[in-house]
Design a protein around this motif. Structure first.
Motif, PDB file in Angstrom:
ATOM      1  N   TYR A   1      70.290  59.004   1.332  1.00 55.74           N
ATOM      2  CA  TYR A   1      70.932  58.791   2.623  1.00 55.74           C
ATOM      3  C   TYR A   1      71.705  60.025   3.087  1.00 55.74           C
ATOM      4  O   TYR A   1      72.181  60.067   4.228  1.00 55.74           O
TER       5      TYR A   1
ATOM      6  N   ASP B   1      64.149  64.436   0.431  1.00 55.55           N
ATOM      7  CA  ASP B   1      63.756  64.919   1.755  1.00 55.55           C
ATOM      8  C   ASP B   1      63.120  66.306   1.661  1.00 55.55           C
ATOM      9  O   ASP B   1      62.172  66.618   2.394  1.00 55.55           O
TER      10      ASP B   1
ATOM     11  N   TYR C   1      71.350  44.571  -2.797  1.00 55.49           N
ATOM     12  CA  TYR C   1      71.622  45.863  -2.166  1.00 55.49           C
ATOM     13  C   TYR C   1      71.228  47.030  -3.058  1.00 55.49           C
ATOM     14  O   TYR C   1      70.983  48.153  -2.577  1.00 55.49           O
TER      15      TYR C   1
ATOM     16  N   GLU D   1      67.984  48.746  -2.159  1.00 56.80           N
ATOM     17  CA  GLU D   1      67.873  49.401  -0.858  1.00 56.80           C
ATOM     18  C   GLU D   1      67.572  50.900  -0.924  1.00 56.80           C
ATOM     19  O   GLU D   1      66.801  51.401  -0.086  1.00 56.80           O
ATOM     20  N   PRO D   2      68.148  51.679  -1.860  1.00 58.45           N
ATOM     21  CA  PRO D   2      67.781  53.103  -1.886  1.00 58.45           C
ATOM     22  C   PRO D   2      66.283  53.326  -2.086  1.00 58.45           C
ATOM     23  O   PRO D   2      65.698  54.221  -1.470  1.00 58.45           O
TER      24      PRO D   2
ATOM     25  N   LYS E   1      63.890  51.277  -1.136  1.00 62.80           N
ATOM     26  CA  LYS E   1      63.248  50.930   0.130  1.00 62.80           C
ATOM     27  C   LYS E   1      63.420  52.028   1.170  1.00 62.80           C
ATOM     28  O   LYS E   1      62.503  52.315   1.954  1.00 62.80           O
ATOM     29  N   GLU E   2      64.587  52.662   1.181  1.00 59.18           N
ATOM     30  CA  GLU E   2      64.833  53.725   2.149  1.00 59.18           C
ATOM     31  C   GLU E   2      63.895  54.902   1.919  1.00 59.18           C
ATOM     32  O   GLU E   2      63.383  55.508   2.871  1.00 59.18           O
TER      33      GLU E   2
ATOM     34  N   ARG F   1      60.486  54.038   3.287  1.00 58.59           N
ATOM     35  CA  ARG F   1      60.478  54.139   4.753  1.00 58.59           C
ATOM     36  C   ARG F   1      60.385  55.599   5.190  1.00 58.59           C
ATOM     37  O   ARG F   1      59.676  55.932   6.152  1.00 58.59           O
ATOM     38  N   LYS F   2      61.104  56.485   4.515  1.00 58.70           N
ATOM     39  CA  LYS F   2      61.052  57.911   4.849  1.00 58.70           C
ATOM     40  C   LYS F   2      59.625  58.450   4.693  1.00 58.70           C
ATOM     41  O   LYS F   2      59.129  59.187   5.560  1.00 58.70           O
TER      42      LYS F   2
ATOM     43  N   THR G   1      55.998  46.464   5.515  1.00 54.04           N
ATOM     44  CA  THR G   1      56.826  47.566   5.999  1.00 54.04           C
ATOM     45  C   THR G   1      55.985  48.606   6.725  1.00 54.04           C
ATOM     46  O   THR G   1      56.397  49.141   7.773  1.00 54.04           O
TER      47      THR G   1
END
Length: 337
Positions: free
Chosen positions: A198, A205, A261, A264-265, A267-268, A271-272, A320
């Motif tokens: 994040y 990234d 929760y 979630e990392p 899943k993020e 998505r990226k 997704t």
């Protein structure tokens, strides 16, 4: 297939509930689930013919697979593995290159590059894409080495095909012990190396932006999550924290309290990768796998069904991707209008 681009597979070590099944039962389970396109494993040593025969019988290709290699020892093993993989209709083979050379020293970047290039040459002759993975116990556990190796490979005129297993990054967040295991703690604490997906400038990234991810492996972990207290791992200690259930385990199936929760990392990151692929016409991403598996550092000895967890991930991945593709299409339509 998840769409015309992706083939979605299940890791062979996760084709079970809590105990290993006969090989044909593994193929049958995967085929009958209706959510997977391929079996993720190379034909195993001593069972090469059985894997190929089962693949043909059930109409399920072994599209992706991996093996752990040690530089200075396993150069000849590459051809053996790839020739059998080709018979099982493989498209991608993942090199897990050990941290140490057969002579005992930590492998250099140049030694990794030469090993990768040699495997790439064999793979080209058999129609199999060669890739390399970020993974614990491998040279790539020091995340700072991946981009320099990738740049050296590309400088030789060969694509560096990357397997993103983000679990091996995420488990080191907030874990000094895990950061020490790969010598990155000082850089993490100083901010020179950013692990949090994040946070701007993070290492995941950096890899995605190089447009080199050909294979996305999906196995949730939790930052500084619980060790696997169901099985003893390396050094007589509990297994490392390389797996966290994607969905809530049933009563008595797991030793720890489950928090939604913490998934979630993972899943993020997915998505990226999906957003990058959708927005990048020349994206090389072609394969995805679910990787809830049975080894000590993962889910060995747990009471929840590994396969049910893998199916839940596969269903989420499909939904997704459709959500992201639909959203991007709506935005494009609105911008044109």
């Amino acid at each position: 297939m998840i769409n015309d681009d992706f083939s979605l597979g299940c890791n062979g070590r996760g084709l079970m509930h809590t105990k290993e099944l006969p090989l044909e039962d593994q193929f049958r389970m995967l085929r009958d689930s209706g959510v997977f396109d391929h079996f993720d494993r190379i034909p195993q040593p001593g069972q090469e013919r059985e894997y190929v025969e089962a693949s043909n019988k059930f109409g399920v290709p072994l599209t992706t697979g991996l093996w752990t290699y040690q530089v200075g020892r396993d150069e000849a093993l590459i051809r053996h593995n790839l020739e059998w993989a080709a018979k099982a209709r493989a498209k991608c083979h993942n090199l897990m290159i050990s941290t140490h050379h057969a002579q005992g020293h930590v492998v250099t970047d140049d030694e990794v590059v030469e090993f990768y290039l040699r495997a790439h040459e064999v793979g080209e002759s058999l129609g199999i894409t060669i890739s390399a993975e970020v993974h614990i116990y491998m040279f790539s556990e020091d995340f700072r080495r991946i981009t320099p190796v990738a740049e050296k490979v590309r400088a030789r005129g060969v694509p560096f095909n990357f397997v993103l297993d983000h679990s091996h990054v995420l488990l080191k967040i907030e874990s000094p012990e895990e950061q020490d295991a790969s010598g990155i703690r000082e850089d993490v604490e100083s901010g020179r190396l950013i692990l949090d997906p994040y946070d701007e400038g993070n290492v995941i990234d950096e890899w995605i932006d190089q447009n080199m991810v050909v294979w996305l492996q999906v196995r949730p972990v939790s930052p500084n999550g619980p060790r696997n207290t169901s099985m003893i791992g390396t050094g007589g200690r509990w297994g490392r924290a390389c797996q966290y259930p994607f969905k809530r385990p049933g009563p008595g199936e797991w030793d720890h309290f489950w928090h939604a929760y913490r998934v979630e990392p993972c899943k993020e990151v997915v998505r990226k990768v999906f957003r990058h692929h959708h927005a990048t016409p020349n994206s090389p991403l072609r394969w995805m796998t679910t990787d809830m598996i049975d080894m000590p550092d993962y889910g060995g000895g747990v009471g929840y069904s590994l396969f049910d967890q893998n199916v839940a991930i596969a269903e989420w991945l499909r939904n997704t991707w459709e959500e992201i593709a639909s959203a991007e299409a709506r935005e494009l339509s609105a911008s044109v209008a």
